[in-house]
Design a protein around this motif. Structure first.
Motif: not given
Length: 85
Positions: A23-33
């Protein structure tokens, strides 16, 4: 090492993480987690599948005796496999 969750639960979590990342709604940090958690789940599922493969190999019966028979990953059917019943 954290306690492993059931295979089916891990697969559902992987599907959820995949949808979330797609979906691409997460920020970079959350995506990495999320990606890090997914990689841990993939490793766990791989271990569980290998353990299941080994169990199948152990219970394969041939000529009345247990015999290790390599698991054929290329076929969906069990051509030539004998019934255990």
């Amino acid at each position: 090492m954290a306690k492993e969750i059931p295979f089916e639960t891990a697969m559902r979590k992987l599907e959820e993480i995949t949808r979330s990342l797609e979906q691409g709604d997460l920020g970079l940090e959350d995506s990495l987690k999320q990606f890090d958690e997914a990689m841990k789940l993939v490793a766990q599922c791989s271990r569980q599948l290998e353990q299941a493969r080994q169990k199948v190999q152990l219970i394969t019966e041939k000529n009345g005796m247990l015999a290790a028979t390599p698991f054929n990953r290329d076929k969906d059917s069990m051509d030539g496999a004998e019934s255990l019943s």
